[in-house]
Design a protein around this motif. Structure first.
Motif, short mmCIF file in Angstrom:
data_model
loop_
_atom_site.label_atom_id
_atom_site.label_comp_id
_atom_site.label_asym_id
_atom_site.label_seq_id
_atom_site.Cartn_x
_atom_site.Cartn_y
_atom_site.Cartn_z
N GLU A 191 -84.63 -24.71 12.37
CA GLU A 191 -83.70 -24.00 13.28
C GLU A 191 -84.01 -23.83 14.88
OE1 GLU A 191 -82.17 -21.98 10.86
OE2 GLU A 191 -83.41 -23.14 9.59
N THR A 192 -84.81 -24.46 15.35
CA THR A 192 -85.00 -24.86 16.77
C THR A 192 -85.22 -26.22 16.90
OG1 THR A 192 -86.40 -22.75 16.67
CG2 THR A 192 -86.42 -24.23 18.63
N PRO A 193 -84.10 -26.81 16.97
CA PRO A 193 -84.04 -28.38 16.97
C PRO A 193 -84.81 -28.83 18.26
CG PRO A 193 -81.74 -27.67 16.35
CD PRO A 193 -82.68 -26.47 16.91
N ASN A 194 -84.83 -28.17 19.14
CA ASN A 194 -85.69 -28.57 20.36
C ASN A 194 -87.08 -28.36 20.50
OD1 ASN A 194 -83.28 -29.75 21.81
ND2 ASN A 194 -82.69 -27.78 22.06
N LEU A 195 -87.62 -27.87 19.22
CA LEU A 195 -89.23 -27.58 19.19
C LEU A 195 -90.17 -28.56 19.76
CD1 LEU A 195 -91.20 -25.42 18.30
CD2 LEU A 195 -91.21 -26.44 15.98
N PRO A 196 -89.77 -29.87 19.35
CA PRO A 196 -90.73 -30.77 20.11
C PRO A 196 -90.64 -30.67 21.64
CG PRO A 196 -89.44 -31.88 18.17
CD PRO A 196 -88.72 -30.56 18.59
N ASP A 197 -89.81 -30.44 22.31
CA ASP A 197 -89.52 -30.08 23.44
C ASP A 197 -90.64 -29.15 24.24
OD1 ASP A 197 -88.53 -30.55 26.32
OD2 ASP A 197 -87.43 -28.76 26.17
N ILE A 198 -90.35 -27.91 23.33
CA ILE A 198 -91.46 -26.83 23.60
C ILE A 198 -92.74 -27.40 23.41
CG2 ILE A 198 -92.08 -24.64 22.74
CD1 ILE A 198 -89.05 -24.07 21.89
N LEU A 199 -93.08 -28.21 22.34
CA LEU A 199 -94.61 -28.63 22.03
C LEU A 199 -94.97 -29.48 23.24
CD1 LEU A 199 -94.40 -29.61 18.41
CD2 LEU A 199 -95.08 -27.50 19.44
N ASP A 200 -94.00 -30.19 23.87
CA ASP A 200 -94.55 -31.01 25.10
C ASP A 200 -94.50 -30.26 26.09
OD1 ASP A 200 -94.57 -33.74 23.84
OD2 ASP A 200 -92.54 -34.17 24.14
N GLY A 201 -93.89 -29.36 26.50
CA GLY A 201 -93.79 -28.28 27.61
C GLY A 201 -95.30 -27.77 27.52
#
Length: 375
Positions: A191-201
């Motif tokens: 549901e949050t396709p950009n979750l990997p970007d959040i993990l990297d942040g």
């Protein structure tokens, strides 16, 4: 009950606080949960309407599928009557927040609850630390005896990324929430396709957290919604975060198979083999796959399988996976070994599907004590 399950249950009984030590025996601190929020409507589909008050329901997902197949074969449109049997708040943050709140932890919920906060979230979680960053999703959860059909309007998680978190909440505010927490839970990647970007942040700012959590629990969700290229592109973010803390990834059996196929290609494999492929690809501290008949955990100790005591007539199955994750998270913060933590996950989910209710810590312990009697 097989030998591996007996060993895991014995470990859970030994490592989880005894009944006379509860609830004080569990160190109940803060848990931070992000970043979704759902309003769930639980429904049934009518098979035959007898009269205005009486009806027979479509009892299985297979029977529902047969009606769809028959309609397609006949080149005909199809109409279903459905009934709302209840409603509640849902999603990763709400289901786990409800569980940890019941256990007298201090949940911090950062997600999509409306602006202003929808009354349903306010009524249930208003006493907790609740921060809304946008509109919630809405799910119609159709219950069948052999599964469920989820029809979802995804809320504002769809475009959420690390920059968006800064705009809606503030990176410093998020790090302040996380500091001192026993557990950080995040769901769902689907549901949050950009979750990997959040993990990297989070990786980039991890050293700025004064007292970072020892455990991060990630639920990918129904990754069938994501294409294989996106799954492959995002997989390394989990391993990068695991260099800073202990990341545990938890998926159901079907989702585990989808991930394994994305990373290694299609093939006939066991549940255990799929879990090992996903663990190797994502590189978390633990990878956990949970299913109806057994759950699997891949950790530095190896691969452990724990059988699940099935129930013939479940009271409610929607969100059983979230309740498994709540029990797994409880095992993490209480320091259980991998297989023992999975027993707690099976126990919380097992209690929930039998009662449609949230177990207390004492009831979790009782389920573990009676685990072998439930087969």
């Amino acid at each position: 009950m097989d030998d591996d399950t007996q060993t895991a249950v014995a470990a859970a009984r030994e490592q989880f606080p005894s009944p006379d030590a509860l609830p004080e025996g569990v160190d109940r601190g803060r848990v931070v949960l992000g970043f979704d929020g759902y309003l769930d409507r639980v429904r049934e589909v009518v098979a035959d309407r007898i009269d205005p008050e009486r009806y027979e329901r479509v009892s299985t997902l297979a029977a529902f599928g047969e009606r769809v197949d028959d309609s397609v074969a006949a080149a005909s449109s199809l109409t279903f009557e459905w009934l709302q049997e209840g409603s509640r708040t849902g999603g990763h943050t709400c289901h786990l927040g409800r569980a940890f709140g019941t256990w007298a932890f201090s949940p911090v919920l950062v997600g999509m609850y409306g602006n202003p906060v929808h009354e349903a979230f306010e009524a249930e979680f208003g006493e907790y630390d609740l921060t809304s960053m946008g509109a919630p999703g809405i799910t119609d959860a159709v219950e069948f005896d052999d599964g469920k059909l989820m029809l979802t309007e995804i809320g504002d998680t769809m475009d959420l990324n690390w920059a968006g978190l800064d705009e809606r909440l503030g990176h410093d505010a998020l790090l302040d929430h996380i500091s001192g927490a026993a557990l950080l839970g995040m769901g769902y990647w689907s549901e949050t396709p950009n979750l990997p970007d959040i993990l990297d942040g989070l990786c980039e700012r991890w050293d700025d957290i004064a007292d970072p959590p020892e455990h991060v629990l990630v639920d990918p969700g129904d990754v069938r919604k994501l294409d294989a290229d996106r799954l492959r592109a995002g997989r390394e973010a989990i391993g990068r975060l695991d260099e800073h803390t202990n990341v545990v990834v938890s998926s159901n059996r079907a989702e585990t198979g989808v991930l394994a196929t994305a990373f290694e290609g299609e093939a006939e494999r066991t549940f255990e083999a799929d879990a090992e492929i996903v663990a190797d690809a994502l590189d978390p501290t633990w990878f956990v796959g949970h299913g109806v008949d057994r759950s699997v955990v891949v950790s530095p100790r190896g691969t452990d399988t724990v059988s699940v005591p099935a129930v013939a007539d479940p009271e409610l199955t929607t969100s059983s996976g979230d309740h498994f994750n709540a029990g797994l998270g409880l095992g993490l913060v209480t320091g259980l070994d991998p297989a023992a933590a999975v027993v707690l996950g099976n126990s919380v989910a097992g209690y929930f599907v039998r009662t449609a209710d949230q177990p207390s810590l004492a009831e979790v312990r009782q389920f573990v004590d009676d685990y072998d009697e439930k087969f």
